[in-house]
Scaffold this active site. Structure first.
Site, PDB file in Angstrom:
ATOM      1  N   HIS A 162       0.830  -1.210   0.000  1.00  0.00           N
ATOM      2  CA  HIS A 162       0.000   0.000   0.000  1.00  0.00           C
ATOM      3  C   HIS A 162       0.870   1.268   0.000  1.00  0.00           C
ATOM      4  O   HIS A 162       0.642   2.195  -0.783  1.00  0.00           O
ATOM      5  CB  HIS A 162      -0.934  -0.009   1.202  1.00  0.00           C
ATOM      6  CG  HIS A 162      -1.618   1.295   1.423  1.00  0.00           C
ATOM      7  ND1 HIS A 162      -2.551   1.798   0.542  1.00  0.00           N
ATOM      8  CD2 HIS A 162      -1.476   2.231   2.398  1.00  0.00           C
ATOM      9  CE1 HIS A 162      -2.963   2.976   0.977  1.00  0.00           C
ATOM     10  NE2 HIS A 162      -2.318   3.275   2.102  1.00  0.00           N
ATOM     11  N   HIS A 167       0.943   4.823  -2.441  1.00  0.00           N
ATOM     12  CA  HIS A 167       1.415   6.191  -2.194  1.00  0.00           C
ATOM     13  C   HIS A 167       2.671   6.546  -2.992  1.00  0.00           C
ATOM     14  O   HIS A 167       2.807   7.672  -3.460  1.00  0.00           O
ATOM     15  CB  HIS A 167       1.686   6.398  -0.701  1.00  0.00           C
ATOM     16  CG  HIS A 167       0.446   6.439   0.130  1.00  0.00           C
ATOM     17  ND1 HIS A 167      -0.461   7.480   0.070  1.00  0.00           N
ATOM     18  CD2 HIS A 167      -0.054   5.558   1.039  1.00  0.00           C
ATOM     19  CE1 HIS A 167      -1.463   7.239   0.917  1.00  0.00           C
ATOM     20  NE2 HIS A 167      -1.245   6.073   1.511  1.00  0.00           N
ATOM     21  N   GLU A 208      -6.315   9.105  -0.030  1.00  0.00           N
ATOM     22  CA  GLU A 208      -6.425   7.656   0.246  1.00  0.00           C
ATOM     23  C   GLU A 208      -7.497   6.994  -0.616  1.00  0.00           C
ATOM     24  O   GLU A 208      -7.290   5.893  -1.107  1.00  0.00           O
ATOM     25  CB  GLU A 208      -6.756   7.388   1.720  1.00  0.00           C
ATOM     26  CG  GLU A 208      -5.622   7.599   2.701  1.00  0.00           C
ATOM     27  CD  GLU A 208      -4.485   6.565   2.623  1.00  0.00           C
ATOM     28  OE1 GLU A 208      -4.583   5.577   1.864  1.00  0.00           O
ATOM     29  OE2 GLU A 208      -3.483   6.792   3.322  1.00  0.00           O
ATOM     30  N   SER A 227      -3.916   0.240  -4.306  1.00  0.00           N
ATOM     31  CA  SER A 227      -3.040  -0.827  -3.790  1.00  0.00           C
ATOM     32  C   SER A 227      -3.798  -2.126  -3.535  1.00  0.00           C
ATOM     33  O   SER A 227      -3.214  -3.098  -3.069  1.00  0.00           O
ATOM     34  CB  SER A 227      -2.339  -0.381  -2.495  1.00  0.00           C
ATOM     35  OG  SER A 227      -3.277  -0.128  -1.461  1.00  0.00           O
TER      36      SER A 227
HETATM   37  N1  TIH Z   1      -6.777  -1.645   1.835  1.00  0.00           N
HETATM   38  C1  TIH Z   1      -5.483  -1.255   1.307  1.00  0.00           C
HETATM   39  C2  TIH Z   1      -4.876  -2.418   0.524  1.00  0.00           C
HETATM   40  O1  TIH Z   1      -5.395  -3.530   0.580  1.00  0.00           O
HETATM   41  O2  TIH Z   1      -3.872  -2.217  -0.145  1.00  0.00           O
HETATM   42  C3  TIH Z   1      -4.541  -0.826   2.406  1.00  0.00           C
HETATM   43  C4  TIH Z   1      -5.053   0.372   3.165  1.00  0.00           C
HETATM   44  C5  TIH Z   1      -5.389   1.595   2.678  1.00  0.00           C
HETATM   45  C6  TIH Z   1      -5.818   2.488   3.649  1.00  0.00           C
HETATM   46  C7  TIH Z   1      -5.849   1.989   4.823  1.00  0.00           C
HETATM   47  S1  TIH Z   1      -5.328   0.389   4.753  1.00  0.00           S
HETATM   48 FE   FE2 Z   2      -2.336   5.185   3.132  1.00  0.00          FE
END
Ligand code: TIH
Ligand code: FE2
Length: 292
Positions: A162, A167, A208, A227
């Site tokens: 992630h 990011h 996000e 992600s």
């Molecule tokens: N859910 C995202 C992922 O599976 O890559 C990771 C996160 C994003 C935001 C908080 S946790």
């Molecule tokens: Fe994040």
């Protein structure tokens, strides 16, 4: 408690130097002693790190590299279909490895010439003020562990996939990197915890989990959608609302599930106009008015 705090596994640093990450019983790695030992060893790397020092090298296992390679492969195709052009171009410029997990130092060295950003290691939850505040100076806090191999398509817990694929690729874009920096300046400027939480909610629903229209199609630019190869297939079917600061700041969200309410910008210009300008100028008073 602030919503995002729910999912970071607590990290206990003992006096003898040992570090223990407390995974919840529902965590896919809970009953996997090998994974738990890895989480403890990787969290220990971040404990005691100081800004300016290189991020400690994390030695990954072959199985961990394979999780990265699998997720990278799954996401590459989906990014072309679902990610905004600005992200796809930035990812191409950054050139992350596809077959192995890169070290955070390596990612920083790729990012610095593009936008000046560098990674800092995080063992677990970083206090909001610190996490957002350092964005203003071009620092991004990141975990170094990887999600459990049994559930590669989604994790409620921010992991290195992630932080770097979501990011990192975004931070390779000059325009997105500037939005991260102004979010950081906002976090430094506001005084009350309520105002800081408001700033961070806007971050949650934009950097996000933000989406925007591009050539009449809905595309994602939020790192949390970009992600997860599970969530990225679902965002177009969610409750899509117009970009609205007061509405985003008042929304509650559940970090453990796919986000069912998303806010859409008309374009990157529109995002910069509304959210970039807000972060660039907001203070406790202006946020109070938006919360009224
Ligand atoms: N859910 C995202 C992922 O599976 O890559 C990771 C996160 C994003 C935001 C908080 S946790
Ligand atoms: Fe994040």
């Amino acid at each position: 408690m602030f919503e995002e705090a729910q999912y970071f596994a607590p990290v206990a640093a003992n006096e003898d130097g040992s570090v223990v990450v407390q995974l919840a019983a529902s965590h896919p790695g809970f009953a996997d002693p090998v994974y738990r030992a890895r989480r403890n060893a990787i969290a220990a790397l971040a404990v005691g790190h100081r800004k300016g020092d290189p991020v400690p090298h994390a030695e990954y296992t072959e199985e961990e590299h394979q999780v990265w390679a699998l997720v990278t492969r799954e996401l590459a195709a989906k990014h072309h279909k679902y990610a905004v052009t600005e992200f796809v171009n930035a990812a191409e410029e950054l050139g992350l490895p596809s077959d192995r997990i890169p070290q955070l130092e390596e990612v920083s060295d790729l990012l610095t010439p593009l936008t000046g950003f560098r990674y800092l290691p995080a063992a677990g939850l970083v206090p909001l003020r610190e996490f957002y505040g350092v964005l203003a100076d071009g620092y991004f806090h990141s975990t170094q562990y990887i999600r459990h191999h049994s559930v590669p398509f989604y994790t409620p817990e921010p992991d290195v996939i992630h932080e770097v694929i979501g990011h990192g690729n975004t931070l390779a874009s000059r325009r997105f990197a500037e939005l991260y920096r102004v979010a950081g300046r906002a976090a430094q400027r506001v005084e009350t915890e309520e105002a800081l939480e408001f700033v961070s909610k806007i971050f949650w629903f934009t950097l996000e989990f933000g989406v925007m229209t591009e050539n009449d199609e809905l595309k994602a630019y939020g790192a949390g959608i970009l992600s997860s190869y599970g969530e990225i297939e679902e965002f177009r079917g969610m409750d899509i609302r117009p970009l609205d600061l007061a509405a985003m700041g008042a929304m509650h969200y559940d970090i453990t599930k796919y986000q069912d309410v998303l806010f859409a910008a008309h374009s990157l210009d529109h995002l910069e106009d509304v959210v970039g300008s807000f972060w660039a100028t907001c203070d406790d008073d202006s946020i109070d008015k938006l919360r009224a």
